[in-house]
Design a protein around this motif. Structure first.
Motif, PDB file in Angstrom:
ATOM      1  N   THR A   2     125.076  70.781   2.637  1.00 12.99           N
ATOM      2  CA  THR A   2     125.533  69.121   2.484  1.00 12.99           C
ATOM      3  C   THR A   2     126.949  69.338   2.200  1.00 12.99           C
ATOM      4  O   THR A   2     127.445  70.072   1.352  1.00 12.99           O
ATOM      5  CB  THR A   2     124.774  68.843   1.064  1.00 12.99           C
ATOM      6  N   LYS A   3     127.894  68.380   3.057  1.00  9.31           N
ATOM      7  CA  LYS A   3     129.044  68.382   2.803  1.00  9.31           C
ATOM      8  C   LYS A   3     129.490  67.372   2.246  1.00  9.31           C
ATOM      9  O   LYS A   3     129.170  66.091   2.454  1.00  9.31           O
ATOM     10  CB  LYS A   3     129.735  68.336   4.253  1.00  9.31           C
ATOM     11  N   ILE A   4     130.690  67.341   1.431  1.00 12.13           N
ATOM     12  CA  ILE A   4     131.124  66.181   0.671  1.00 12.13           C
ATOM     13  C   ILE A   4     132.657  66.074   0.720  1.00 12.13           C
ATOM     14  O   ILE A   4     133.474  67.260   0.590  1.00 12.13           O
ATOM     15  CB  ILE A   4     130.909  66.440  -0.874  1.00 12.13           C
ATOM     16  N   LEU A   5     132.909  65.048   1.269  1.00 17.09           N
ATOM     17  CA  LEU A   5     134.585  64.920   1.752  1.00 17.09           C
ATOM     18  C   LEU A   5     135.247  64.050   0.279  1.00 17.09           C
ATOM     19  O   LEU A   5     134.753  63.177   0.113  1.00 17.09           O
ATOM     20  CB  LEU A   5     134.706  64.103   2.867  1.00 17.09           C
ATOM     21  N   VAL A  28     132.454  71.726   0.129  1.00 18.12           N
ATOM     22  CA  VAL A  28     133.583  70.371  -0.011  1.00 18.12           C
ATOM     23  C   VAL A  28     134.536  70.544   0.953  1.00 18.12           C
ATOM     24  O   VAL A  28     135.087  71.635   1.385  1.00 18.12           O
ATOM     25  CB  VAL A  28     134.322  70.863  -1.299  1.00 18.12           C
ATOM     26  N   ILE A  29     135.050  69.340   1.464  1.00 11.74           N
ATOM     27  CA  ILE A  29     136.037  69.082   2.245  1.00 11.74           C
ATOM     28  C   ILE A  29     137.128  68.546   1.534  1.00 11.74           C
ATOM     29  O   ILE A  29     136.663  67.314   0.971  1.00 11.74           O
ATOM     30  CB  ILE A  29     135.644  68.488   3.572  1.00 11.74           C
ATOM     31  N   LEU A  30     138.445  68.848   1.561  1.00 13.23           N
ATOM     32  CA  LEU A  30     139.517  68.354   0.747  1.00 13.23           C
ATOM     33  C   LEU A  30     140.360  67.377   1.608  1.00 13.23           C
ATOM     34  O   LEU A  30     140.940  67.962   2.756  1.00 13.23           O
ATOM     35  CB  LEU A  30     140.224  69.282  -0.084  1.00 13.23           C
ATOM     36  N   ALA A  31     140.814  66.055   1.180  1.00 16.31           N
ATOM     37  CA  ALA A  31     141.966  65.402   1.954  1.00 16.31           C
ATOM     38  C   ALA A  31     142.787  64.820   1.016  1.00 16.31           C
ATOM     39  O   ALA A  31     142.390  64.220  -0.276  1.00 16.31           O
ATOM     40  CB  ALA A  31     141.324  64.600   2.614  1.00 16.31           C
ATOM     41  N   LEU A  40     139.419  63.641   8.817  1.00 13.22           N
ATOM     42  CA  LEU A  40     138.410  64.639   8.411  1.00 13.22           C
ATOM     43  C   LEU A  40     136.945  63.919   8.716  1.00 13.22           C
ATOM     44  O   LEU A  40     135.788  64.887   8.980  1.00 13.22           O
ATOM     45  CB  LEU A  40     138.454  65.187   7.038  1.00 13.22           C
ATOM     46  N   CYS A  41     136.922  62.675   8.268  1.00 13.70           N
ATOM     47  CA  CYS A  41     135.599  62.178   8.113  1.00 13.70           C
ATOM     48  C   CYS A  41     134.855  62.105   9.650  1.00 13.70           C
ATOM     49  O   CYS A  41     133.634  62.466   9.951  1.00 13.70           O
ATOM     50  CB  CYS A  41     135.540  60.725   7.708  1.00 13.70           C
ATOM     51  N   HIS A  42     135.545  61.852  10.485  1.00 15.12           N
ATOM     52  CA  HIS A  42     135.365  61.844  12.022  1.00 15.12           C
ATOM     53  C   HIS A  42     135.164  63.384  12.468  1.00 15.12           C
ATOM     54  O   HIS A  42     134.250  63.532  13.320  1.00 15.12           O
ATOM     55  CB  HIS A  42     136.410  60.792  12.911  1.00 15.12           C
ATOM     56  N   ARG A  43     136.071  64.483  12.003  1.00 15.66           N
ATOM     57  CA  ARG A  43     135.819  65.541  13.020  1.00 15.66           C
ATOM     58  C   ARG A  43     134.844  66.331  11.962  1.00 15.66           C
ATOM     59  O   ARG A  43     134.087  67.357  12.711  1.00 15.66           O
ATOM     60  CB  ARG A  43     137.125  66.462  12.503  1.00 15.66           C
ATOM     61  N   ARG A  44     134.398  66.219  11.027  1.00 19.21           N
ATOM     62  CA  ARG A  44     133.726  67.129  10.038  1.00 19.21           C
ATOM     63  C   ARG A  44     132.256  66.408   9.719  1.00 19.21           C
ATOM     64  O   ARG A  44     131.368  67.126   9.113  1.00 19.21           O
ATOM     65  CB  ARG A  44     134.160  67.477   8.760  1.00 19.21           C
ATOM     66  N   ASP A  45     132.011  65.183   9.925  1.00 18.87           N
ATOM     67  CA  ASP A  45     130.733  64.507   9.576  1.00 18.87           C
ATOM     68  C   ASP A  45     130.270  64.759   8.255  1.00 18.87           C
ATOM     69  O   ASP A  45     129.109  65.250   8.404  1.00 18.87           O
ATOM     70  CB  ASP A  45     129.853  64.807  10.594  1.00 18.87           C
ATOM     71  N   LEU A  67     135.468  53.075   6.201  1.00 20.49           N
ATOM     72  CA  LEU A  67     134.085  53.808   6.421  1.00 20.49           C
ATOM     73  C   LEU A  67     133.023  53.048   6.386  1.00 20.49           C
ATOM     74  O   LEU A  67     132.033  53.564   7.219  1.00 20.49           O
ATOM     75  CB  LEU A  67     134.222  54.809   5.069  1.00 20.49           C
ATOM     76  N   GLN A  68     133.273  51.962   5.790  1.00 17.44           N
ATOM     77  CA  GLN A  68     131.527  51.078   5.900  1.00 17.44           C
ATOM     78  C   GLN A  68     131.537  50.424   7.106  1.00 17.44           C
ATOM     79  O   GLN A  68     130.345  50.369   7.913  1.00 17.44           O
ATOM     80  CB  GLN A  68     131.906  50.108   4.768  1.00 17.44           C
ATOM     81  N   THR A  69     132.588  50.273   7.919  1.00 11.39           N
ATOM     82  CA  THR A  69     132.536  49.560   9.257  1.00 11.39           C
ATOM     83  C   THR A  69     132.076  50.907  10.276  1.00 11.39           C
ATOM     84  O   THR A  69     131.380  50.751  11.131  1.00 11.39           O
ATOM     85  CB  THR A  69     133.684  49.180   9.566  1.00 11.39           C
ATOM     86  N   LEU A  70     132.782  51.851  10.066  1.00  3.53           N
ATOM     87  CA  LEU A  70     132.429  52.989  11.235  1.00  3.53           C
ATOM     88  C   LEU A  70     131.229  53.882  10.671  1.00  3.53           C
ATOM     89  O   LEU A  70     130.681  54.418  11.687  1.00  3.53           O
ATOM     90  CB  LEU A  70     133.739  53.984  10.970  1.00  3.53           C
ATOM     91  N   HIS A  71     130.973  54.011   9.593  1.00  4.50           N
ATOM     92  CA  HIS A  71     129.868  54.783   9.055  1.00  4.50           C
ATOM     93  C   HIS A  71     129.053  54.103   7.956  1.00  4.50           C
ATOM     94  O   HIS A  71     129.161  54.469   6.846  1.00  4.50           O
ATOM     95  CB  HIS A  71     130.299  56.281   8.494  1.00  4.50           C
ATOM     96  N   PRO A  72     128.372  52.936   8.333  1.00  2.00           N
ATOM     97  CA  PRO A  72     127.847  52.178   7.375  1.00  2.00           C
ATOM     98  C   PRO A  72     126.674  52.937   6.449  1.00  2.00           C
ATOM     99  O   PRO A  72     126.505  52.320   5.149  1.00  2.00           O
ATOM    100  CB  PRO A  72     126.893  51.020   8.195  1.00  2.00           C
ATOM    101  N   SER A  73     125.994  53.974   6.616  1.00  2.00           N
ATOM    102  CA  SER A  73     124.933  54.556   5.826  1.00  2.00           C
ATOM    103  C   SER A  73     125.735  55.841   5.040  1.00  2.00           C
ATOM    104  O   SER A  73     125.010  56.438   4.232  1.00  2.00           O
ATOM    105  CB  SER A  73     123.989  55.153   6.653  1.00  2.00           C
TER     106      SER A  73
END
Length: 125
Positions: A2-5, A28-31, A40-45, A67-73
Motif C-alpha cells: 500500500t502506497k501513501i503519498l 511512502v512517497i514524499l513530496a 507524483l500522484c499521477h505517476r505513482r498511483d 485530487l477530488q476531481t481527478l481521483h474522486p475515490s
C-alpha cells in the motif's frame, strides 16, 4: 504494498510522517510541494494521500480540489496547524476523508490512519 503519498513543505513533518507510516508497513512517497505531489500522484498511483494545507504555490486547499476531481475515490487525510472548526469542515466538505491537527500525538495519527487508509499490503513475490 500500500502506497501513501505525503505532501508537505516542512521536511521535519514529512520525515516524521514517513517514519510512522513505514513502521506501520506502508510504502511512502514524499513530496515537498503541491505541484510535485500532483505529479507524483499521477505517476505513482498512491492508495491514499496525506496532505498539509498550508504550502507555497499550490496549497492544500487547491490540491485537495484537484485530487477530488481527478481521483474522486482516493482517500485524502488533511493535516494542518489550524484547529478544528471551519477549516476542518471546509476540507471535509471538499472531499477529504479525515482532518488531523498538526499538534497530534503519534498514537492519534496512527489511529486516524487505521480508520481511513487502506491496510498495508505486501507485494506478491
Amino acid at each position: 504494498m500500500t502506497k501513501i503519498l505525503v505532501i508537505d513543505d516542512d521536511s521535519r513533518d514529512r520525515e516524521l510522517l514517513a517514519t510512522v507510516l513505514e513502521e506501520r508497513g506502508y510504502e511512502v512517497i514524499l513530496a515537498d510541494s503541491g505541484g510535485t505531489g500532483l505529479m507524483l500522484c499521477h505517476r505513482r498511483d498512491p492508495d491514499a494521500v496525506v496532505l498539509d494545507l498550508h504550502m507555497p504555490g499550490i496549497d492544500g486547499h487547491h490540491l485537495l480540489r484537484q485530487l477530488q476531481t481527478l481521483h474522486p475515490s482516493l482517500p485524502v487525510v488533511v493535516f494542518s496547524g489550524c484547529g478544528p472548526g471551519e477549516v476542518e469542515q471546509d476540507v471535509l466538505n471538499h472531499g477529504a476523508t479525515a482532518f488531523i491537527q498538526k499538534a497530534f500525538s503519534l498514537d492519534q495519527f496512527g489511529l486516524a490512519l487505521q480508520e481511513v487508509l487502506p491496510a498495508p499490503s505486501k507485494r506478491d513475490s
